[in-house]
Design a protein around this motif. Sequence first.
Motif, PDB file in Angstrom:
ATOM      1  N   ARG A 168      -2.841  16.700  -1.105  1.00 26.72           N
ATOM      2  CA  ARG A 168      -4.112  17.309  -0.728  1.00 26.72           C
ATOM      3  C   ARG A 168      -4.832  17.805  -1.977  1.00 26.72           C
ATOM      4  O   ARG A 168      -4.226  18.320  -2.908  1.00 26.72           O
ATOM      5  CB  ARG A 168      -3.906  18.475   0.214  1.00 26.72           C
ATOM      6  CG  ARG A 168      -3.506  18.054   1.578  1.00 26.72           C
ATOM      7  CD  ARG A 168      -3.818  19.213   2.519  1.00 26.72           C
ATOM      8  NE  ARG A 168      -3.468  18.858   3.856  1.00 26.72           N
ATOM      9  CZ  ARG A 168      -4.337  18.369   4.737  1.00 26.72           C
ATOM     10  NH1 ARG A 168      -5.580  18.181   4.405  1.00 26.72           N
ATOM     11  NH2 ARG A 168      -3.952  18.084   5.952  1.00 26.72           N
ATOM     12  N   ARG A 220       0.845  -1.197   0.000  1.00 29.90           N
ATOM     13  CA  ARG A 220       0.000   0.000   0.000  1.00 29.90           C
ATOM     14  C   ARG A 220       0.878   1.243   0.000  1.00 29.90           C
ATOM     15  O   ARG A 220       1.900   1.273   0.678  1.00 29.90           O
ATOM     16  CB  ARG A 220      -0.856  -0.066   1.248  1.00 29.90           C
ATOM     17  CG  ARG A 220      -1.893   0.966   1.292  1.00 29.90           C
ATOM     18  CD  ARG A 220      -2.779   0.681   2.456  1.00 29.90           C
ATOM     19  NE  ARG A 220      -3.771   1.708   2.471  1.00 29.90           N
ATOM     20  CZ  ARG A 220      -4.620   1.881   3.426  1.00 29.90           C
ATOM     21  NH1 ARG A 220      -4.619   1.085   4.450  1.00 29.90           N
ATOM     22  NH2 ARG A 220      -5.500   2.836   3.365  1.00 29.90           N
ATOM     23  N   TYR A 233       0.364  10.685  -0.979  1.00 28.07           N
ATOM     24  CA  TYR A 233      -0.904  11.326  -1.310  1.00 28.07           C
ATOM     25  C   TYR A 233      -0.744  12.844  -1.276  1.00 28.07           C
ATOM     26  O   TYR A 233       0.031  13.378  -0.497  1.00 28.07           O
ATOM     27  CB  TYR A 233      -1.999  10.909  -0.311  1.00 28.07           C
ATOM     28  CG  TYR A 233      -2.443   9.487  -0.471  1.00 28.07           C
ATOM     29  CD1 TYR A 233      -3.217   9.112  -1.546  1.00 28.07           C
ATOM     30  CD2 TYR A 233      -2.090   8.523   0.471  1.00 28.07           C
ATOM     31  CE1 TYR A 233      -3.628   7.813  -1.693  1.00 28.07           C
ATOM     32  CE2 TYR A 233      -2.499   7.221   0.338  1.00 28.07           C
ATOM     33  CZ  TYR A 233      -3.266   6.865  -0.747  1.00 28.07           C
ATOM     34  OH  TYR A 233      -3.674   5.573  -0.897  1.00 28.07           O
ATOM     35  N   SER A 244       2.426   4.839   0.887  1.00 28.81           N
ATOM     36  CA  SER A 244       2.537   5.514   2.178  1.00 28.81           C
ATOM     37  C   SER A 244       1.736   6.817   2.156  1.00 28.81           C
ATOM     38  O   SER A 244       1.357   7.328   1.104  1.00 28.81           O
ATOM     39  CB  SER A 244       4.002   5.799   2.492  1.00 28.81           C
ATOM     40  OG  SER A 244       4.493   6.760   1.592  1.00 28.81           O
ATOM     41  N   ARG A 245       1.538   7.343   3.339  1.00 25.87           N
ATOM     42  CA  ARG A 245       0.749   8.560   3.478  1.00 25.87           C
ATOM     43  C   ARG A 245       1.416   9.746   2.796  1.00 25.87           C
ATOM     44  O   ARG A 245       0.741  10.664   2.326  1.00 25.87           O
ATOM     45  CB  ARG A 245       0.551   8.826   4.954  1.00 25.87           C
ATOM     46  CG  ARG A 245      -0.397   9.898   5.246  1.00 25.87           C
ATOM     47  CD  ARG A 245      -0.673   9.948   6.691  1.00 25.87           C
ATOM     48  NE  ARG A 245      -2.112  10.031   6.824  1.00 25.87           N
ATOM     49  CZ  ARG A 245      -2.729  10.268   7.937  1.00 25.87           C
ATOM     50  NH1 ARG A 245      -2.060  10.375   9.036  1.00 25.87           N
ATOM     51  NH2 ARG A 245      -4.015  10.369   7.964  1.00 25.87           N
TER      52      ARG A 245
END
Length: 137
Positions: free
Chosen positions: A12, A4, A10, A6-7
């Motif tokens: 905004r 998956r 992403y 990672s944060r």
Amino acid sequence: MASRPSRAQYARVDEGATDTGPGADSQTATSRAERRKRRSAQAEEYAVKLHAALWVAAAGAAAWYTDIFSVCLSSDQVSRFWFNIGLCFFSLASVLVLYMAVWVPRVNKCDLDPSVYSPRMLPFTAGCSVASGLFLV
């Protein structure tokens, strides 16, 4: 099996954004094309109005420079009989043009071409204009 993301990967999304799908670029291109078309039409309209204003100014300057009004009203070189006949034809042609261009489309709300709603008026107006030109010369 795939891991998956990672944060940090992403980003905004702006809350004001309407569409971020594959068609978003084509929508902005379409809106740009529409704005460009509107600006082009508006610029052309301004150019036509400026052109008309320059023609009116040139006609006014020519009338002022030649002193046409005092010559027409009080000069002895003008043959009054033929001049008055020419003025009558000019007045008649002007009234007919104003009738076809202003009265019928705006007051009577007729959207037809003048050759459709009154086919004999155009040749008659042209004849009055030619006769006016001949008698005023």
